[in-house]
Design an enzyme around this catalytic site. Structure first.
Site, mmCIF file in Angstrom:
data_model
loop_
_atom_site.group_PDB
_atom_site.id
_atom_site.type_symbol
_atom_site.label_atom_id
_atom_site.label_comp_id
_atom_site.label_asym_id
_atom_site.label_seq_id
_atom_site.Cartn_x
_atom_site.Cartn_y
_atom_site.Cartn_z
ATOM 1 N N GLY A 48 0.775 -1.247 0.000
ATOM 2 C CA GLY A 48 0.000 0.000 0.000
ATOM 3 C C GLY A 48 0.800 1.287 0.000
ATOM 4 C CD GLU A 102 1.544 0.516 6.955
ATOM 5 O OE1 GLU A 102 1.161 0.761 5.783
ATOM 6 O OE2 GLU A 102 1.235 -0.514 7.548
ATOM 7 C CG ASP A 103 -1.225 1.629 3.230
ATOM 8 O OD1 ASP A 103 -0.933 1.338 4.415
ATOM 9 O OD2 ASP A 103 -1.849 0.846 2.485
ATOM 10 C CG ASP A 106 -8.060 0.544 10.263
ATOM 11 O OD1 ASP A 106 -8.776 1.211 11.000
ATOM 12 O OD2 ASP A 106 -8.508 -0.393 9.570
ATOM 13 C CE LYS A 134 -9.744 3.787 7.694
ATOM 14 N NZ LYS A 134 -10.216 2.433 7.357
ATOM 15 C CG PHE A 155 -12.457 0.005 2.843
ATOM 16 C CD1 PHE A 155 -11.439 -0.675 3.500
ATOM 17 C CD2 PHE A 155 -12.525 -0.066 1.452
ATOM 18 C CE1 PHE A 155 -10.519 -1.417 2.799
ATOM 19 C CE2 PHE A 155 -11.603 -0.819 0.739
ATOM 20 C CZ PHE A 155 -10.600 -1.497 1.410
ATOM 21 C CB VAL A 156 -10.045 5.295 1.862
ATOM 22 C CG1 VAL A 156 -10.967 6.220 2.659
ATOM 23 C CG2 VAL A 156 -8.816 4.934 2.691
ATOM 24 C CG ASP A 162 -5.700 -3.558 -1.824
ATOM 25 O OD1 ASP A 162 -5.288 -3.108 -0.737
ATOM 26 O OD2 ASP A 162 -6.069 -4.736 -1.966
ATOM 27 N NE ARG A 168 -2.177 -3.051 -3.991
ATOM 28 C CZ ARG A 168 -2.308 -3.186 -2.674
ATOM 29 N NH1 ARG A 168 -2.215 -2.122 -1.899
ATOM 30 N NH2 ARG A 168 -2.533 -4.366 -2.139
#
Ligand code: 5GP
Ligand code: MG
Length: 178
Positions: A48, A102-103, A106, A134, A155-156, A162, A168
């Protein structure tokens, strides 16, 4: 409103690539200041974070190394508690400054596992840079040093993130339409 359909789910535009770029530039400036004089090792979490990392690292103007790790923990749109390492670090990290890229953070479970794992190898310092965060989903205690954009618990996809392997390559970030 711009929408995309990926498999069985619809998504609507949420964060423009312009806004993403600005937040990445801000993070890069902060890192350039904070880590001046050191030679950090950037540890990019695949898959990600690949797009965020490429853009971030083009703006980093200090000497640095870049390496990649990969875990599997996410199935479709739900985080799972089971984090498996698929690719690990080969570098000797003892005494070094690490910046994990990191992407999205969460629940924080993936990152918490990774941090505890690499602490055994005695790095001098571990910093965390994430494009998205988040805060309402976060269940851990570690400090996230660099956050691009805080988002609610939706959720994105896009900009590296992805849905079931797809999306992506989208330059903007989209959120799921319930
Ligand atoms: P955590 O362990 O913090 O709950 O989640 C870690 C990983 O789950 C992230 O690195 C990311 O790959 C994935 N993830 C968490 N939230 C989302 C989301 O909203 N969209 C996508 N596509 N992946 C997510
Ligand atoms: Mg990730």
């Amino acid at each position: 409103m711009k929408t995309v359909k990926i498999k069985d789910k619809k998504f609507s535009i949420f964060i423009s690539s312009d806004k993403i770029q600005k937040s990445i530039d801000d993070i890069a400036q902060k890192i350039n200041n904070d880590v001046k004089g050191k030679t950090p090792l950037f540890v990019v979490v695949l898959n990600g974070a690949f797009m965020f990392a490429a853009e971030l690292l083009k703006e980093i103007n200090i000497n640095c190394e870049i390496s990649f790790v990969k875990f599997s923990s996410y199935k479709k749109t739900k985080s799972s508690l089971n984090v498996k390492k698929l690719i690990g670090l080969n570098e000797d990290i003892k005494g070094r400054t690490l910046i994990i890229v990191e992407d999205i953070v969460d629940s924080g479970i993936t990152m918490d596992n990774f941090i505890n794992d690499i602490k055994k190898y005695e790095p001098k310092d571990i910093k965390i840079a994430t494009l998205l965060y988040k805060p309402k989903a976060f269940t851990k205690n570690f400090k996230v040093d660099y956050v691009g954009i805080e988002i609610p618990n939706d959720f994105v996809v896009g900009h590296g993130l992805d849905y079931d392997g797809l999306g992506r390559n989208l330059t903007d970030i989209y959120k799921i339409i319930e």
